[in-house]
Design an enzyme around this catalytic site. Structure first.
Site, short mmCIF file in Angstrom:
data_model
loop_
_atom_site.label_atom_id
_atom_site.label_comp_id
_atom_site.label_asym_id
_atom_site.label_seq_id
_atom_site.Cartn_x
_atom_site.Cartn_y
_atom_site.Cartn_z
N HIS A 1 0.88 -1.20 0.00
CA HIS A 1 0.00 0.00 0.00
C HIS A 1 0.91 1.23 0.00
O HIS A 1 1.49 1.59 1.02
CB HIS A 1 -0.90 0.00 1.25
N HIS B 1 1.57 5.35 -1.67
CA HIS B 1 1.18 6.54 -2.44
C HIS B 1 2.42 7.13 -3.09
O HIS B 1 3.32 7.58 -2.39
CB HIS B 1 0.53 7.58 -1.52
N LYS C 1 -9.43 -0.31 -5.75
CA LYS C 1 -9.45 0.33 -4.43
C LYS C 1 -10.80 0.99 -4.17
O LYS C 1 -11.27 1.79 -4.97
CB LYS C 1 -8.34 1.39 -4.37
N HIS D 1 -10.49 1.03 1.93
CA HIS D 1 -10.24 2.01 3.00
C HIS D 1 -11.40 1.86 3.97
O HIS D 1 -12.51 2.30 3.69
CB HIS D 1 -10.15 3.44 2.45
N HIS E 1 -4.48 -0.78 5.89
CA HIS E 1 -4.01 -0.07 7.08
C HIS E 1 -4.93 -0.23 8.29
O HIS E 1 -5.51 0.72 8.79
CB HIS E 1 -3.76 1.42 6.79
N ASP F 1 1.56 2.53 3.52
CA ASP F 1 0.71 3.72 3.40
C ASP F 1 1.56 4.99 3.45
O ASP F 1 1.12 6.04 3.91
CB ASP F 1 -0.38 3.75 4.48
C1 NCD Z 1 -3.45 9.01 2.28
C2 NCD Z 1 -3.02 10.08 1.27
O1 NCD Z 1 -2.46 11.09 1.68
O2 NCD Z 1 -3.22 9.87 0.07
N1 NCD Z 1 -3.41 9.59 3.60
C3 NCD Z 1 -3.33 8.92 4.77
O3 NCD Z 1 -3.43 9.55 5.82
N2 NCD Z 1 -3.11 7.62 4.81
C4 NCD Z 1 -4.78 8.48 1.91
C5 NCD Z 1 -5.15 7.22 2.64
O4 NCD Z 1 -4.57 6.16 2.44
O5 NCD Z 1 -6.08 7.27 3.47
ZN ZN Z 2 -3.17 5.11 1.81
#
Ligand code: NCD
Ligand code: ZN
Length: 346
Positions: free
Chosen positions: A14, A16, A100, A137, A175, A248
């Protein structure tokens, strides 16, 4: 005596990576240690179709440092307009490994998410049929529900009904942050897995709120009470196949974190492996670190474990950068609050 661990290179299930200058700036942080990562689709606009995913995949490959050995595993962002045939084509392309589900409004860039779950029924049925996992999520967005209860309520109100209505659907609870999340995964069969982040193994809500508000510890789902953190540690270090690493890691430029309305997300790509070695050593579970980082996630996604290896060596504290400078601004690296004595080499 030096202590060394040899692991298969880890997978981050996971992650970003963002786009543009931020992607360029932070991608090396993941590519340095990780073999593969499940790439979240919450760009603006989101990665919705097979075609969007292929284009984003190309942009990630183009941003990789010379000689990097890192494979992005793409996902599609589920909307009420998602076409089941496009999802099937995306999986058939070999690039897309999951879809997702963001409940609309649950987190960063989730406005195109799902409001009416009946509208995505046909997609979920197709996914059950073709064995494509749904990454969830898991937080309700009902304003009447306290933010610390949103995961537990989601399991009862949304996730369990979806799973009952769609036999065979493979789901990853992303998460997880609660004892309820851990228990729900343990109560289910092999069709349900969960990712656990680095930071939720290290901080509870006191770390974020006592003695001053610490915006770099704010993420969603928000860190909970200590007993929940301990349940996550127990699950992560158990070796059980249903629990695997998804950092995450979610970069935001510092001015958007250190803000009267700060963004949610902790950036852990840089130091996740030394932090996890520290946590697993504390839990006397170093022999189960590889299962968590490199075997269980691959197993759930039906991928062969990575063939290349990485070495973790314990020694004197190793410095870690406080920030990564990117073309989109500085990004603060998660501070675990302890010195990192494990260093990573290939
Ligand atoms: C994530 C993001 O910034 O894209 N933020 C987070 O707090 N984890 C989005 C997410 O996974 O909820
Ligand atoms: Zn995330």
């Amino acid at each position: 005596m030096t202590q060394s661990l040899h692991l298969r290179r880890p997978d981050d299930m996971h992650l970003h990576l963002r786009d543009g200058a931020m992607l360029q700036g932070i991608l090396p942080e993941s590519a340095r240690h990780f073999a593969r990562a499940i790439i979240m689709p919450n760009l603006v606009p989101p990665v919705v179709t097979a075609r969007d995913a292929a284009a984003y995949h190309d942009r990630i490959l183009a941003a990789l440092p010379e000689g990097a050995d890192f494979q992005p595993l793409m996902t599609l962002y589920l909307t009420e307009e998602t076409d089941p045939a496009d999802v099937a084509a995306a999986q058939a392309s070999g690039l897309v490994k999951a879809v997702k589900l963001y409940p609309a409004g649950a987190t960063t860039n989730s406005n195109s998410g799902v409001r009416d779950f009946d509208k995505v029924r046909a997609v979920l049925e197709e996914m059950a049929e073709i064995g494509l996992p749904l990454c969830v999520h898991g937080e309700v967005t009902d304003p009447a529900i306290d933010i610390f209860d949103r995961e537990a309520v989601f399991i009862d109100r949304v996730l369990d009904p979806i799973r009952r209505a769609t036999p065979g659907l493979r789901v990853v609870m992303e998460h997880i942050t609660t004892t309820e999340g851990v228990a729900y995964v343990r109560s289910a069969g092999g069709d349900l897995g969960a990712t656990i982040t680095t930071h939720h193994l290290v901080i509870n809500r006191n770390h974020m709120l006592v003695g001053g508000i610490r915006p770099h510890y704010y993420c969603l789902p928000v860190a909970k009470r200590e007993r929940h953190r301990l349940a996550l540690r127990d699950a992560a270090t158990s070796g059980e196949a249903g629990f695997f690493l998804g950092t995450d890691s979610a970069p935001h430029p510092d001015p958007l974190k250190e803000n009267a309305c700060g963004c949610a997300g902790c950036f852990t790509a840089t130091n996740t492996m030394p932090i996890l070695a520290h946590v697993f050593e504390e839990e006397k579970a170093l022999d189960r670190l590889e299962a968590f980082t490199s075997l269980n996630g691959a197993g759930f996604y039906r991928l062969p474990p990575s063939e290349t290896r990485l070495t973790l060596t314990k020694g004197a504290p190793v410095p870690c950068p406080a920030k990564i400078d990117t073309g989109a601004g500085p990004v603060t690296v998660f501070d675990p609050g302890f010195a990192l004595c494990w260093s990573v080499s290939h």
